[in-house]
Write a protein that holds these residues in place. Structure first.
Motif, PDB file in Angstrom:
ATOM      1  N   GLU A  36       0.838  -1.194   0.000  1.00 11.05           N
ATOM      2  CA  GLU A  36       0.000   0.000   0.000  1.00 11.05           C
ATOM      3  C   GLU A  36       0.869   1.238   0.000  1.00 11.05           C
ATOM      4  N   THR A  41      -3.484   0.199  -3.080  1.00  8.99           N
ATOM      5  CA  THR A  41      -2.780  -1.083  -3.151  1.00  8.99           C
ATOM      6  C   THR A  41      -2.238  -1.284  -4.561  1.00  8.99           C
ATOM      7  N   VAL A  42      -0.928  -1.398  -4.642  1.00 14.03           N
ATOM      8  CA  VAL A  42      -0.248  -1.631  -5.916  1.00 14.03           C
ATOM      9  C   VAL A  42       0.590  -2.901  -5.770  1.00 14.03           C
ATOM     10  N   HIS A  43       1.288  -3.269  -6.818  1.00 15.91           N
ATOM     11  CA  HIS A  43       2.142  -4.458  -6.756  1.00 15.91           C
ATOM     12  C   HIS A  43       3.584  -4.097  -7.075  1.00 15.91           C
ATOM     13  N   PRO A 175      -1.165  -4.857 -16.576  1.00 13.03           N
ATOM     14  CA  PRO A 175      -1.304  -3.775 -15.589  1.00 13.03           C
ATOM     15  C   PRO A 175      -1.724  -2.479 -16.271  1.00 13.03           C
ATOM     16  N   ALA A 289       7.477   6.415  -6.855  1.00 11.69           N
ATOM     17  CA  ALA A 289       6.129   6.121  -6.372  1.00 11.69           C
ATOM     18  C   ALA A 289       5.922   6.669  -4.966  1.00 11.69           C
ATOM     19  N   LEU A 296      -0.598   6.509  -9.394  1.00 14.51           N
ATOM     20  CA  LEU A 296      -0.772   5.113  -9.019  1.00 14.51           C
ATOM     21  C   LEU A 296      -2.250   4.780  -8.922  1.00 14.51           C
ATOM     22  N   ASP A 297      -2.602   3.592  -9.381  1.00 20.91           N
ATOM     23  CA  ASP A 297      -3.936   3.052  -9.158  1.00 20.91           C
ATOM     24  C   ASP A 297      -3.771   1.568  -8.846  1.00 20.91           C
ATOM     25  N   GLU A 298      -4.862   0.885  -8.629  1.00 16.53           N
ATOM     26  CA  GLU A 298      -4.760  -0.504  -8.182  1.00 16.53           C
ATOM     27  C   GLU A 298      -4.288  -1.457  -9.271  1.00 16.53           C
ATOM     28  N   SER A 300      -1.462  -0.727 -10.903  1.00 13.74           N
ATOM     29  CA  SER A 300      -0.066  -0.328 -11.108  1.00 13.74           C
ATOM     30  C   SER A 300       0.915  -1.383 -10.615  1.00 13.74           C
ATOM     31  N   VAL A 301       2.016  -1.521 -11.348  1.00  9.93           N
ATOM     32  CA  VAL A 301       3.117  -2.400 -10.946  1.00  9.93           C
ATOM     33  C   VAL A 301       4.408  -1.588 -10.929  1.00  9.93           C
TER      34      VAL A 301
END
Length: 327
Positions: A36, A41-43, A175, A289, A296-298, A300-301
């Motif tokens: 997070e 929440t991203v990866h 992504p 980041a 960034l959004d959910e 995103s990597v």
């Protein structure tokens, strides 16, 4: 095995997919870790957990398995500050190919030691002062061999792009955006081919945004003389290549830069929150980041590209101490 010259071949998405299949036969996927950042929440793609501690193993393997038997017999030459060196050396040892790596005299000792331990011959050059590409060309003229360029080789670009194929498989979709550390642009170009629906965000060290400037100006741009200091030793090519610029123009978002302090903050954050050891260059995308420099959004990597940190410098960073030396 193809015998096409690297100067007469264009990288393609089909090539990236083929590279991903070849790499999946010898390496497991690296983890895609949810984190997070700023309430989103991203990866994080943890390429620092590769056997050589960096994503460069991908391009090294794909390039070397595509050498002809004659080319394998003549050996390979590469230029690198350390991670590409280890990727090429790892692949060369596994395939029984002689490898010579041109490395800066002030490369992190851990990278020099690891490259030699993998069986490659290391030829040092002075940085600044000598042109590493000229040193490599001289070695090839004298002894023969195939140049395996760190970012301007079509097979290397495809190999690096295999990370994007892997990400899409892990997510179950492409992504929305990929935030990538950028040196010469090999990884970013490969990701652009791998994930055509994803926005690609380049992150470079302050004063070393040669790819971002090249995209903005539509021409190759060289680093200033004298070159600025940076702790991101892995992200210091003097200029990108035309092949990378052509692949990224119209695909990559405007580049952003990060400071040494922002990179150190990212290293500390990754250690505290993900228990990951990340070298400075490998932390650049995460730094952007965390600093709010990229959207960034959910979907995103964030690419964490390397973990070959100098132990003393990393310890000082984690302790909150500034380190003035290149690490």
């Amino acid at each position: 095995m193809t015998e096409q010259s690297a100067t007469h071949r264009n990288p393609s998405r089909d090539g990236v997919v083929a590279a991903a299949r070849a790499i999946a036969e010898i390496l497991p996927p690296t983890p895609l870790l949810p984190v997070e950042i700023g309430g989103v929440t991203v990866h994080v793609k943890a390429e620092n957990l590769q056997p050589i501690g960096a994503f460069k193993i991908r391009g090294g393997w794909w390039r070397l398995v595509n050498l002809s038997e004659q080319e394998r017999a003549a050996g390979v030459v590469a230029v690198s500050s350390g991670n590409h060196a280890q990727g090429v050396a790892w692949a060369a040892r596994r395939l029984g190919i002689a490898a010579t790596i041109v490395m800066p005299h002030d490369a992190p000792q851990v990278k020099l030691d690891n490259t030699r331990a993998l069986g490659a011959e290391v030829v040092p050059y002075q940085r600044p002062g000598e042109d590493r590409d000229e040193v490599a060309a001289g070695l090839i003229a004298e002894n023969g061999g195939t140049l395996v360029h760190a970012f301007g080789d079509p097979w290397v670009i495809e190999g690096q792009g295999s990370a994007g194929i892997e990400i899409a498989a892990q997510l179950g979709r492409e992504p929305s955006r990929i935030v990538a550390c950028c040196g010469g642009g090999g990884l970013s170009a490969g990701l652009a081919l791998a994930c055509p629906a994803s926005a690609i965000h380049l992150v470079e060290p302050e004063g070393w945004d040669m790819v971002g400037q090249a995209i903005s100006q539509g021409r190759l741009v060289s680093v200033a003389d004298p070159a600025p200091a940076t702790i991101c030793d892995a992200l210091q090519p003097n200029v990108t290549k035309r092949i990378n610029l052509d692949l990224l123009r119209g695909r990559a978002e405007p580049g952003v830069t990060v400071s040494d302090d922002e990179v150190r903050d990212a290293q500390r954050w990754a250690f505290a929150n993900m228990r990951l050891v990340i070298e400075p260059g490998g932390a650049a995308a995460l730094a952007a980041a965390l600093a709010g420099k990229v959207p960034l959004d959910e979907g995103s990597v964030i690419m964490v590209t390397g973990g070959n940190a100098d132990p003393a410098a990393f310890a000082a960073t984690i302790a909150g101490e500034a380190c003035a030396t290149r690490v």
